[in-house]
Scaffold this active site. Structure first.
Site, PDB file in Angstrom:
ATOM      1  N   LYS A 180      -2.996  23.540  36.869  1.00  0.00           N
ATOM      2  CA  LYS A 180      -3.194  24.913  37.381  1.00  0.00           C
ATOM      3  C   LYS A 180      -4.572  25.394  36.954  1.00  0.00           C
ATOM      4  O   LYS A 180      -4.829  25.588  35.768  1.00  0.00           O
ATOM      5  CB  LYS A 180      -2.140  25.871  36.825  1.00  0.00           C
ATOM      6  CG  LYS A 180      -2.246  27.245  37.486  1.00  0.00           C
ATOM      7  CD  LYS A 180      -1.572  28.352  36.711  1.00  0.00           C
ATOM      8  CE  LYS A 180      -2.418  28.971  35.650  1.00  0.00           C
ATOM      9  NZ  LYS A 180      -3.626  29.697  36.106  1.00  0.00           N
ATOM     10  N   GLU A 255      -6.433  24.075  23.317  1.00  0.00           N
ATOM     11  CA  GLU A 255      -7.827  24.424  22.989  1.00  0.00           C
ATOM     12  C   GLU A 255      -7.922  25.932  23.129  1.00  0.00           C
ATOM     13  O   GLU A 255      -8.048  26.447  24.239  1.00  0.00           O
ATOM     14  CB  GLU A 255      -8.801  23.750  23.970  1.00  0.00           C
ATOM     15  CG  GLU A 255      -8.832  22.246  23.905  1.00  0.00           C
ATOM     16  CD  GLU A 255      -9.340  21.732  22.576  1.00  0.00           C
ATOM     17  OE1 GLU A 255      -9.928  22.506  21.801  1.00  0.00           O
ATOM     18  OE2 GLU A 255      -9.123  20.542  22.314  1.00  0.00           O
ATOM     19  N   CYS A 289     -15.752  29.090  24.213  1.00  0.00           N
ATOM     20  CA  CYS A 289     -14.971  29.255  22.988  1.00  0.00           C
ATOM     21  C   CYS A 289     -15.720  28.697  21.771  1.00  0.00           C
ATOM     22  O   CYS A 289     -15.290  28.932  20.645  1.00  0.00           O
ATOM     23  CB  CYS A 289     -13.584  28.649  23.143  1.00  0.00           C
ATOM     24  SG  CYS A 289     -13.632  27.004  23.757  1.00  0.00           S
ATOM     25  N   GLU A 386     -13.254  37.825  19.021  1.00  0.00           N
ATOM     26  CA  GLU A 386     -14.093  36.937  19.820  1.00  0.00           C
ATOM     27  C   GLU A 386     -14.760  37.804  20.901  1.00  0.00           C
ATOM     28  O   GLU A 386     -14.076  38.485  21.660  1.00  0.00           O
ATOM     29  CB  GLU A 386     -13.191  35.866  20.461  1.00  0.00           C
ATOM     30  CG  GLU A 386     -13.946  34.682  20.960  1.00  0.00           C
ATOM     31  CD  GLU A 386     -13.026  33.614  21.558  1.00  0.00           C
ATOM     32  OE1 GLU A 386     -11.838  33.906  21.833  1.00  0.00           O
ATOM     33  OE2 GLU A 386     -13.518  32.486  21.762  1.00  0.00           O
TER      34      GLU A 386
HETATM   35  C1  SIN Z   1     -14.808  26.062  26.380  1.00  0.00           C
HETATM   36  O1  SIN Z   1     -15.384  27.090  26.114  1.00  0.00           O
HETATM   37  O2  SIN Z   1     -13.594  26.061  26.624  1.00  0.00           O
HETATM   38  C2  SIN Z   1     -15.505  24.736  26.426  1.00  0.00           C
HETATM   39  C3  SIN Z   1     -16.862  24.778  25.862  1.00  0.00           C
HETATM   40  C4  SIN Z   1     -17.454  23.408  25.739  1.00  0.00           C
HETATM   41  O3  SIN Z   1     -16.844  22.421  26.150  1.00  0.00           O
HETATM   42  O4  SIN Z   1     -18.559  23.309  25.199  1.00  0.00           O
END
Ligand code: SIN
Length: 490
Positions: A180, A255, A289, A386
């Site tokens: 998805k 993640e 992230c 964040e």
């Molecule tokens: C993400 O922000 O989910 C991935 C960032 C990255 O792979 O560098």
């Protein structure tokens, strides 16, 4: 700007090798975050369509896992080559639906390709072990087998790379996938599914369902046929999926959010630290992230650092990602703008100095200015949350211990960065940082070779690297027993 191959722009979901609509025929609009125009629509699917896709993936599993790793790797290689051949079109699609500048979109495609190539190669390198016996009439083995049908849910910030980082290792291992994409950015995944079909990935092996995130997420986590769920997104949603997966003890990779500290010591190469910070912080308008989120600069160098950083920030151009002079695109949606504005206003109200930016370029748009705040203190919301936007907030520190304590004072544990010329300090810090990824004298750590993933509330599991394929494999221990093994004449 026009796509060369319009067939890459798919506005239907891909299930069991067929392009299809929602049972209800309902659709969702997909907007260009730069101007708010509708780019296209995708089916608003729910639980029933997801269950159907899972059945297709289950049927396809039998033949797919029976192929050798070498055969699966060869098909993945074809997928890689088709993605590469179409990467200009795919990059254009990315900029349109996600907003990132075209050069960055091309960079994301290169990154996405690296995972397909890597796992096409890893497919033929799945090894088991012959174990030492504990009895002479027994022989012991550990073999590896695909987990089975996998669910994958991805975020909107890397709509191509997150597909290939999850789907390539799953397919290489012999699993099948129902994916998805994010409702905000579904077209990249659908284009990749179109190319997967052309590459010879059999019907049902890779399915893409679009639509209601709650309904689809529920089915992917509650359906017992799905043996693994892999997710990239917020910690909040990851926690919910983890709870939903508990009902059938599903294997999980998560993640989740990061809150990366970025520490600049007094002995650092300041110019290198500034370039590292710009790369880490402003990639994808700060919506990654692994972005630097809390910036700690030693008191002895903070003024020089801030002056140089302001000068570099003023060179950035904010606007339409299709304009080649633009280095910073829009935020993804109004919610993102509201969050960034709240954090900046809170910091300003509590005494932070605004050295650059600090507002939307123009009301009514999603274009938030590259922003530099000085004097961030622990009572400010920006010191804990964040940001997910183009805002640098600097806190000053005096000792290494103080910097490390502030850096580790977070429930998140994805990426951390520091700049220092002192080798012993670098080693100490690297060991002391409670993070899954540490960048030393660099702000860019992502590639297909390094294991990507976090500790604490940033998630479980690793993606990419030689470890990434293990997430899609089960270990089976085999104990073969027989009297003649003991008395063999040979
Ligand atoms: C993400 O922000 O989910 C991935 C960032 C990255 O792979 O560098």
């Amino acid at each position: 700007m026009e796509m060369r191959d319009r067939l890459l722009f798919r506005q239907q979901a891909y299930v069991g090798g067929e392009w299809c609509d929602a049972d209800s025929r309902e659709t969702l609009d997909v907007l260009n975050p730069f101007d708010g125009n509708v780019i296209g629509t995708v089916p608003k699917m729910g639980q029933a369509e997801t269950a159907r896709a899972i059945r297709c993936a289950d049927v396809a599993l039998v033949a797919w896992k029976a192929k050798t790793g070498k055969e699966r790797g060869a098909i993945l290689r074809k997928w890689h080559d088709l993605i590469e051949a179409n990467s200009d079109d795919l990059a254009l699609l990315l900029t349109l639906e996600q907003g990132k500048p075209l050069a960055e979109a091309k960079g994301e495609l290169t990154y996405a390709l690296s995972f397909v190539e890597w796992f096409a190669e890893e497919a033929k390198r799945v090894y088991g072990d012959v174990l030492p016996n504990t009895r002479s009439d027994q022989r012991l083995l550990a073999i590896k087998q695909p987990v089975g049908v996998c669910g994958a849910i991805i975020a909107w910030n890397f709509p191509s790379a997150l597909v290939t980082r999850k789907v390539s290792p799953a397919l290489a291992a012999g699993c099948t996938v129902v994916l998805k994409p994010a409702e905000l950015t579904p077209f990249a995944a659908l284009a990749l599914a179109h190319l997967a079909a052309q590459a010879g990935i059999p019907p049902g092996v890779f399915n893409v369902v679009t639509g209601d995130p709650v309904q689809i997420g529920k089915e992917l986590s509650a359906n017992p046929v799905v043996r693994k769920l892999t997710f990239t997104g917020s910690t909040e949603t990851g926690r919910l999926l983890m709870q939903q997966c508990a009902s059938n003890i599903k294997k999980l990779s998560l993640e989740l959010g990061g809150n990366a500290p970025f520490i600049v010591f007094e002995d650092a190469d300041l110019d290198a630290a500034i370039e590292g910070l710009l790369a880490s912080k402003f990639r994808n308008a700060g919506q990654t992230c692994v972005c630097a989120n809390r910036v700690y600069v030693h008191a002895a160098v903070v003024d020089e650092f801030a002056d140089k950083l302001v000068a570099r920030i003023r060179q950035m151009k904010l606007g339409n990602g299709l304009d080649s002079a633009v280095s910073l695109g829009p935020l993804i949606d109004r919610r993102a703008v509201a969050k960034v504005s709240r954090l900046v206003e809170d910091a300003r109200a509590k005494g932070a100095q605004v050295l650059a930016g600090g507002k939307l370029q123009k009301e009514g748009t999603l274009l938030y200015e590259a922003t530099l705040l000085l004097g961030i203190t622990s009572d400010m919301q920006i010191a804990r949350e964040e940001i997910f936007g183009p805002v640098v907030g600097i806190t000053t520190f005096s000792t290494e211990q103080e910097a490390l304590a502030m850096a580790n004072d977070s429930p998140s544990g994805l990426a951390a960065y520091f700049f220092s010329a002192d080798l012993e300090r670098s080693w100490r810090l690297m060991e002391g940082l409670e993070y899954g990824i540490v960048g030393i004298n660099t702000g860019m750590v992502s590639n297909e070779v390094g294991p990507f993933g976090g500790i604490k509330e940033s998630g479980v599991g690793r993606e990419g690297s030689k470890y990434g394929i293990e997430e899609f494999l089960e270990i089976k221990y085999v104990c073969l027993s027989g009297k003649s093994l003991n008395t063999s004449p040979y």
